[in-house]
Scaffold this motif. Structure first.
Motif, PDB file in Angstrom:
ATOM      1  N   SER A  29      48.885 -65.939 -17.124  1.00 28.54           N
ATOM      2  CA  SER A  29      48.458 -65.025 -16.069  1.00 28.54           C
ATOM      3  C   SER A  29      49.117 -63.652 -16.263  1.00 28.54           C
ATOM      4  CB  SER A  29      48.838 -65.594 -14.713  1.00 28.54           C
ATOM      5  OG  SER A  29      50.232 -65.754 -14.645  1.00 28.54           O
ATOM      6  N   HIS A  30      50.162 -63.601 -17.104  1.00 31.74           N
ATOM      7  CA  HIS A  30      50.839 -62.329 -17.413  1.00 31.74           C
ATOM      8  C   HIS A  30      50.808 -62.114 -18.921  1.00 31.74           C
ATOM      9  CE1 HIS A  30      52.244 -63.077 -13.399  1.00 31.74           C
ATOM     10  NE2 HIS A  30      52.950 -61.959 -13.368  1.00 31.74           N
ATOM     11  N   PRO A  31      50.811 -60.848 -19.366  1.00 32.83           N
ATOM     12  CA  PRO A  31      50.912 -60.626 -20.805  1.00 32.83           C
ATOM     13  C   PRO A  31      52.273 -61.138 -21.284  1.00 32.83           C
ATOM     14  CG  PRO A  31      50.396 -58.583 -19.645  1.00 32.83           C
ATOM     15  CD  PRO A  31      50.763 -59.589 -18.608  1.00 32.83           C
ATOM     16  N   GLY A  64      58.322 -51.464  -7.932  1.00 32.00           N
ATOM     17  CA  GLY A  64      57.273 -50.533  -8.360  1.00 32.00           C
ATOM     18  C   GLY A  64      56.068 -51.304  -8.877  1.00 32.00           C
ATOM     19  N   HIS A  65      56.349 -52.375  -9.622  1.00 31.02           N
ATOM     20  CA  HIS A  65      55.276 -53.235 -10.134  1.00 31.02           C
ATOM     21  C   HIS A  65      54.513 -53.883  -8.969  1.00 31.02           C
ATOM     22  CE1 HIS A  65      53.490 -56.367 -12.786  1.00 31.02           C
ATOM     23  NE2 HIS A  65      53.638 -57.113 -11.704  1.00 31.02           N
ATOM     24  N   GLU A  66      55.267 -54.418  -7.997  1.00 24.30           N
ATOM     25  CA  GLU A  66      54.610 -55.066  -6.847  1.00 24.30           C
ATOM     26  C   GLU A  66      53.769 -54.049  -6.057  1.00 24.30           C
ATOM     27  OE1 GLU A  66      54.477 -58.260  -6.494  1.00 24.30           O
ATOM     28  OE2 GLU A  66      55.814 -58.470  -8.206  1.00 24.30           O
ATOM     29  N   ILE A  67      54.306 -52.831  -5.917  1.00 24.38           N
ATOM     30  CA  ILE A  67      53.539 -51.782  -5.226  1.00 24.38           C
ATOM     31  C   ILE A  67      52.255 -51.482  -6.002  1.00 24.38           C
ATOM     32  CG2 ILE A  67      53.559 -49.310  -4.640  1.00 24.38           C
ATOM     33  CD1 ILE A  67      56.487 -49.656  -3.832  1.00 24.38           C
ATOM     34  N   GLY A  68      52.375 -51.540  -7.342  1.00 28.46           N
ATOM     35  CA  GLY A  68      51.194 -51.337  -8.189  1.00 28.46           C
ATOM     36  C   GLY A  68      50.081 -52.309  -7.842  1.00 28.46           C
ATOM     37  N   HIS A  69      50.443 -53.575  -7.595  1.00 31.32           N
ATOM     38  CA  HIS A  69      49.427 -54.559  -7.201  1.00 31.32           C
ATOM     39  C   HIS A  69      48.758 -54.128  -5.895  1.00 31.32           C
ATOM     40  CE1 HIS A  69      49.899 -57.537 -10.244  1.00 31.32           C
ATOM     41  NE2 HIS A  69      51.176 -57.771  -9.983  1.00 31.32           N
ATOM     42  N   TRP A  70      49.570 -53.569  -5.011  1.00 30.99           N
ATOM     43  CA  TRP A  70      49.059 -53.131  -3.722  1.00 30.99           C
ATOM     44  C   TRP A  70      48.114 -51.957  -3.829  1.00 30.99           C
ATOM     45  CZ3 TRP A  70      53.228 -52.667   0.606  1.00 30.99           C
ATOM     46  CH2 TRP A  70      53.062 -53.734   1.472  1.00 30.99           C
ATOM     47  N   GLN A  76      45.310 -56.952 -14.585  1.00 33.57           N
ATOM     48  CA  GLN A  76      45.924 -56.408 -13.365  1.00 33.57           C
ATOM     49  C   GLN A  76      47.431 -56.251 -13.520  1.00 33.57           C
ATOM     50  OE1 GLN A  76      44.502 -59.122 -10.319  1.00 33.57           O
ATOM     51  NE2 GLN A  76      42.765 -57.796  -9.900  1.00 33.57           N
ATOM     52  N   GLU A  77      48.053 -57.166 -14.254  1.00 32.89           N
ATOM     53  CA  GLU A  77      49.500 -57.057 -14.479  1.00 32.89           C
ATOM     54  C   GLU A  77      49.825 -55.790 -15.266  1.00 32.89           C
ATOM     55  OE1 GLU A  77      51.747 -58.777 -13.036  1.00 32.89           O
ATOM     56  OE2 GLU A  77      50.321 -60.165 -12.127  1.00 32.89           O
ATOM     57  N   ILE A  78      48.963 -55.477 -16.253  1.00 32.75           N
ATOM     58  CA  ILE A  78      49.197 -54.255 -17.034  1.00 32.75           C
ATOM     59  C   ILE A  78      49.063 -53.039 -16.124  1.00 32.75           C
ATOM     60  CG2 ILE A  78      48.347 -52.846 -18.968  1.00 32.75           C
ATOM     61  CD1 ILE A  78      47.418 -55.464 -20.275  1.00 32.75           C
TER      62      ILE A  78
HETATM   63 ZN   LIG Z   1      52.561 -58.791 -11.101  1.00 34.63          ZN
END
Ligand SMILES: [Zn+2]
Length: 412
Positions: A397-399, A274-280, A352-354
């Motif tokens: 690069s990530h929180p 779901g997270h990876e799809i979020g990036h998409w 973007q990670e958030i």
């Molecule tokens: Zn990510």
């Protein structure tokens, strides 16, 4: 003050800054408030394991970084680069592209030989000590050799393309290089799974079953087309977990590490996806490729101006901007500028990670699996749970894990 001196002082400042930040990352953040938050989800032992792993090889790491700076300094502030170039011109009868390739090989070889002890210490000895690596010594040698060869192969292609552009289009290279790099990144993102992944991994389509059904359902909810879902055998190398997407449009593929499937429940794997799809869905890959194209364009403008300026000053032995011996000086400028630009990129990345985390929560409507995944991943990767805030702001690069968990707790 002479320009040469200014550049030297900047290099020294960069070394001091880098070492200073390393010390902050060693110290971390021991504020009681953070501690209380962390202890709601983790144990004291988790915190300590993260500290221990984060501090591994601390002095060796600083030593290796300083060596890198010294090598760059030697190439920029002595006549070493020129002498190597002159020698290569002599043995190749002044064949420009042969000199470019050989210069690149000499530079890479020096880098490689000096980095081998550190790669062995960090990638083999310490990774075994902390229980991550599963490679035997021979497997490690093969893996390192493959990585080096792939790196050199791509490096030569890029070096030749850049050299050709700089030499042939002496007025317009500033515009052509960013366009070239944009095209290369787009092509590369499609070719990577076809050309590079098979060099390191075996991968096969995911088996039919409940996990696959859930993945298909998730993609339908998110309204995205996926060509195939693959499982790749990371467990051959390590216990680290990951999942990623490649390709564009109807060509999109999902890659799951087998370690992810082994260590997580199906719901947790779905949360990661779901997270990876979020990036998409938020077009993060496209944004970062476009962003770096703009950055490269600005960098070309600065480097072009800088090179002419320095050449006029006669403080460095410089031939042309396309001469390989000019590279170390340009590298130094890029590295100094990077000290300022990389925190900006990291801030955008964390944002973007958030966004992707929120998308995962919306798509799955499953806070529990999201938080369990965060806890498990931090534990499995021995993440530093209490990093220093400046280190997070400049380099992460990530929180940090606890921020991601608290975001999910507050999410409605
Ligand atoms: Zn990510």
């Amino acid at each position: 003050m002479k320009f040469r001196k200014i550049l030297f002082v900047l290099l020294i400042l960069q070394v001091l800054f880098t070492v200073g930040m390393k010390f902050l990352s060693y110290i971390g953040d021991d504020s009681p408030e953070l501690q209380t938050h962390i202890l709601k989800y983790f144990t004291q032992s988790d915190i300590e394991k993260g500290i221990e792993y984060g501090r591994r090889g601390f002095f060796v790491r600083i030593f290796s970084q300083i060596i890198d700076f010294i090598i760059l300094g030697l190439f920029v502030f002595t006549s070493l680069a020129n002498r190597i170039e002159n020698y290569l011109e002599k043995i190749t009868n002044n064949r420009y592209y042969a000199v470019v390739v050989l210069f690149f090989l000499v530079f890479s070889l020096i880098e490689f030989i000096l980095s081998i002890p550190f790669q062995f210490y960090f990638g083999y000895i310490l990774e075994h000590q902390f229980g991550f690596s599963k490679m035997t010594f021979i497997e490690w040698v093969i893996y390192t050799a493959k990585s080096a060869l792939v790196g050199v192969g791509f490096g030569i292609v890029i070096a030749l393309a850049a050299a050709f552009t700089l030499k042939t289009f002496q007025k317009t290279w500033k515009y052509l290089l960013p366009i070239g790099s944009l095209s290369l990144s787009l092509i590369f993102s499609i070719l990577y799974p076809i050309l590079i992944t098979p060099i390191f991994y075996d991968y096969k389509p995911i088996e039919e079953g409940t996990l696959k059904t859930k993945i298909v359902a998730l993609c339908e909810t998110a309204k995205i087309q996926v060509e195939d879902v693959y499982v790749i055998n990371e467990s051959k190398y390590s216990g680290h977990t990951n999942a990623y997407f490649t390709g564009w449009g109807n060509n999109r593929k999902i890659f799951l590490y087998d370690t992810l499937i082994k260590n997580h429940t199906e719901e947790e794997v779905i949360s990661v996806l779901g997270h990876e799809i979020g990036h998409w869905t938020h077009n993060h890959q496209l944004t970062s490729i476009l962003g770096s194209t703009i950055e490269i364009f600005l960098l070309c403008l600065i480097l072009g101006f800088f090179f002419e300026f320095v050449k006029k000053g006669n403080e460095f032995i410089l031939k042309e901007i396309y001469s390989p011996s000019s590279l170390p000086l340009l590298f130094l400028v890029i590295s100094i500028l990077g000290t300022f630009t990389s925190p900006i990129w990291n801030t955008i990345n964390r944002y973007q990670e958030i966004q992707a985390d929120k998308e995962a929560l919306i798509l799955t409507n499953d806070k529990k699996s999201f938080i369990d995944t965060e806890i498990k991943m931090a534990r499995d990767n021995k993440s530093r749970l209490n990093p220093h805030p400046w280190v997070v702001n400049l380099y992460y690069s990530h929180p940090k894990t606890i921020d991601r968990i608290l975001m999910a707790e507050d999410f409605k």
